[in-house]
Design a protein around this motif. Structure first.
Motif, short mmCIF file in Angstrom:
data_model
loop_
_atom_site.label_atom_id
_atom_site.label_comp_id
_atom_site.label_asym_id
_atom_site.label_seq_id
_atom_site.Cartn_x
_atom_site.Cartn_y
_atom_site.Cartn_z
N THR A 13 65.35 34.55 18.08
CA THR A 13 65.08 33.42 18.95
C THR A 13 65.42 33.82 20.38
O THR A 13 66.14 34.79 20.61
CB THR A 13 65.94 32.21 18.55
OG1 THR A 13 67.33 32.56 18.72
CG2 THR A 13 65.69 31.84 17.09
N GLU A 14 64.90 33.06 21.33
CA GLU A 14 65.23 33.34 22.73
C GLU A 14 66.72 33.21 22.97
O GLU A 14 67.30 33.97 23.75
CB GLU A 14 64.46 32.41 23.66
CG GLU A 14 63.02 32.82 23.89
CD GLU A 14 62.46 32.28 25.20
OE1 GLU A 14 63.25 31.74 26.02
OE2 GLU A 14 61.24 32.41 25.42
N ALA B 106 59.83 37.47 19.63
CA ALA B 106 60.19 36.05 19.55
C ALA B 106 59.01 35.16 19.94
O ALA B 106 58.88 34.03 19.44
CB ALA B 106 61.38 35.78 20.46
N HIS C 57 74.87 28.38 19.06
CA HIS C 57 74.73 28.64 17.63
C HIS C 57 76.12 28.91 17.05
O HIS C 57 77.08 29.18 17.77
CB HIS C 57 73.83 29.85 17.38
CG HIS C 57 72.39 29.62 17.69
ND1 HIS C 57 71.92 29.48 18.97
CD2 HIS C 57 71.30 29.52 16.88
CE1 HIS C 57 70.61 29.28 18.95
NE2 HIS C 57 70.21 29.30 17.69
N GLU D 98 71.99 28.45 13.00
CA GLU D 98 71.79 27.18 13.69
C GLU D 98 72.98 26.24 13.45
O GLU D 98 73.57 26.22 12.38
CB GLU D 98 70.51 26.50 13.21
CG GLU D 98 69.22 27.24 13.58
CD GLU D 98 68.90 27.14 15.07
OE1 GLU D 98 69.42 26.21 15.72
OE2 GLU D 98 68.14 27.99 15.56
#
Length: 479
Positions: free
Chosen positions: A5-6, A91, A329, A356
């Motif tokens: 992910t970014e 991504a 996160h 997450e």
């Protein structure tokens, strides 16, 4: 392979400029070749550079908790913008063609595996116990003797300053003290040197005479206590060469010892399989140390213990050292090293994966909030009595409600006890101004991360909110 992910890619970038440059490469279609292996453990490709030959870059996720990045460019920043661009391209969902594992990468993987096997063999003795590191006793004795000399020199400078009087310390005198403080760099006591420079900065500040001298007197008292404890400790270690390094307090780090991960593991300061959630974050410059400091405030989810992470980036080399940023996160690490200390101990890790954050995580955080304000304040006051403790401890408190009183904002516990909220000078960033924009529902029955400061000029304990934790989210006031 880790979830690209970014947010994850941003977390490994050195600084904001690296992030921008990496994304610009993707935007400009600078990657004519993008490949991946069939098992998705390696991303590799070519990026257009300033020369005739493209730069070959790769991201190896054979071990997801400790990925390996490689690039043929000459940049001293790592990971470089080409590696970041490669990851941002993945991504963003760009097409990566399946290709065979390059022979040079296969060879490097094989060598890395052999090195790891040798480390494991060397790290375990016949009885299965980890051996202690070998210590050069002669070199250690010389270092301890030099540190003791450094303490004597610092005490001499303090006596000169106290004898002449804090009020008499004009600009010229402070420059002389600063020059003399440079000598402390020869005695392996960078912590003492930074503390003395901090005292000089207090006297040089443009604060009002009363608050400036009160702060200087506090620093003088703290430094005097550090010198006394440091002298006793070093004298004992010199008398007993077999005496173990102290892990009962932050004394070693206050003197300037840079703990190695292996040392902390050997001293039993490593916790296994830990999940952490970041509640707040800030960056600031420490003029006394000559460094930028990136500081995160975290909770261990399994037991609610609060720890701090600190990355020090010397002014002169800041652009070559990873600039930490906020984490949104959950950090999962196999080993968490916790530094010796009394409260809000410093922590670090070498390998991590991210997942997450869920509503259940925030519920877990809320359960660890302290509900009794009298008990909380008693604990904080005891922490502040110790001159080796952090001057700005933080704690997670439960607030039945947060609202305005005649004197400003305050938080109230379930028994109606209140803690007045204000601005802590050490933070330098007000947060109360955000409260009017927060929905009323988030200001009741919430957990609040609060930082404290003992205001000697007013004789009061100041508290500043850093984050609010509602049922399913965190509202960061300092991030």
């Amino acid at each position: 392979m880790v979830a690209l992910t970014e947010a994850y890619i941003d977390s490994i970038a050195l600084n904001a400029a690296s992030i921008k440059n990496g994304k610009d490469l993707v935007r400009k279609n600078s990657f004519p070749i993008l490949n991946r292996t069939e098992d998705d453990t390696l991303l590799f490709g070519e990026c257009k550079g300033s020369g005739k030959e493209p730069y070959r870059c790769s991201a190896d996720f054979m071990h997801p908790e400790q990925p390996v990045y490689r690039c043929s460019c000459p940049s001293r920043q790592f990971p470089c913008k080409h590696i970041l661009g490669l990851l941002y391209a993945a991504a963003a969902g760009q097409t990566f063609s399946v290709a065979e594992l390059p022979s040079d990468i296969a060879e490097k993987r094989e060598k890395a595996e052999k090195r790891e096997e040798k480390k494991k063999e060397a790290a375990v003795t016949g009885d299965g116990a980890s051996p202690k590191r070998k210590v050069n006793k002669s070199a250690l004795a010389k270092k301890l003797a030099a540190q003791l000399e450094g303490i004597e020199l610092t005490e001499k400078l303090l006596k000169q300053l106290a004898t002449s009087g804090l009020v008499a310390a004009d600009a010229r005198a402070l420059r002389q003290y600063e020059e003399q403080a440079k000598q402390l760099g020869n005695y392996f006591v960078p912590g003492l040197q930074a503390s003395f420079r901090e005292l000089i900065d207090c006297l040089r500040s443009e604060k009002s005479a009363s608050s400036g001298y009160v702060e200087a007197a506090e620093q003088l008292t703290s430094l005097h206590s550090l010198l006394k404890r440091g002298r006793d400790y070093l004298t004992a270690r010199i008398a007993d060469p077999e005496m173990a390094i102290s892990t009962d307090s932050a004394l070693e780090e206050k003197l300037g010892h840079a703990w190695q991960f292996a040392e902390l593991r050997e001293a039993g300061q490593v916790r296994e399989q830990v999940e952490l959630i970041q509640l707040s974050f800030r960056s600031y410059s420490d003029q006394a140390r000559g460094e930028y400091v990136d500081e995160g405030y975290w909770m261990q989810l399994h037991d609610g213990q609060l720890v701090a992470t600190r990355t020090y980036r010397p002014f002169r080399a800041a652009k070559f050292i990873k600039e930490e940023d906020s984490y949104f996160h959950i950090v999962q690490t196999k080993e968490l090293a916790v530094y010796p200390g009394e409260w809000n101990r410093r922590a670090r890790w070498e390998e991590m994966t991210l997942r997450e954050t869920s509503a259940a995580d925030w519920q877990a955080v809320r359960q660890h909030a302290v509900k009794s304000y009298p008990d909380a304040l008693k604990t904080i006051k005891n922490v502040l009595k110790n001159p080796l403790s952090d001057k700005n401890p933080f704690m997670l408190l439960h607030a039945a409600r947060i609202g305005q009183t005649e004197d400003g904002y305050a938080m109230e516990d379930e028994q109606g006890k209140r803690i007045a909220l204000g601005h802590i000078e050490a933070i330098g960033q007000p947060t109360l101004s955000f409260l009017p924009f927060i929905q009323e529902g988030s200001l009741t029955d919430c957990a609040v991360l609060v930082m404290f400061e003992d205001r000697l000029d007013t004789g009061r304990l100041q508290a500043q909110p850093l984050a609010l934790i509602a049922e399913d989210e965190a509202i960061r006031l300092l991030y």
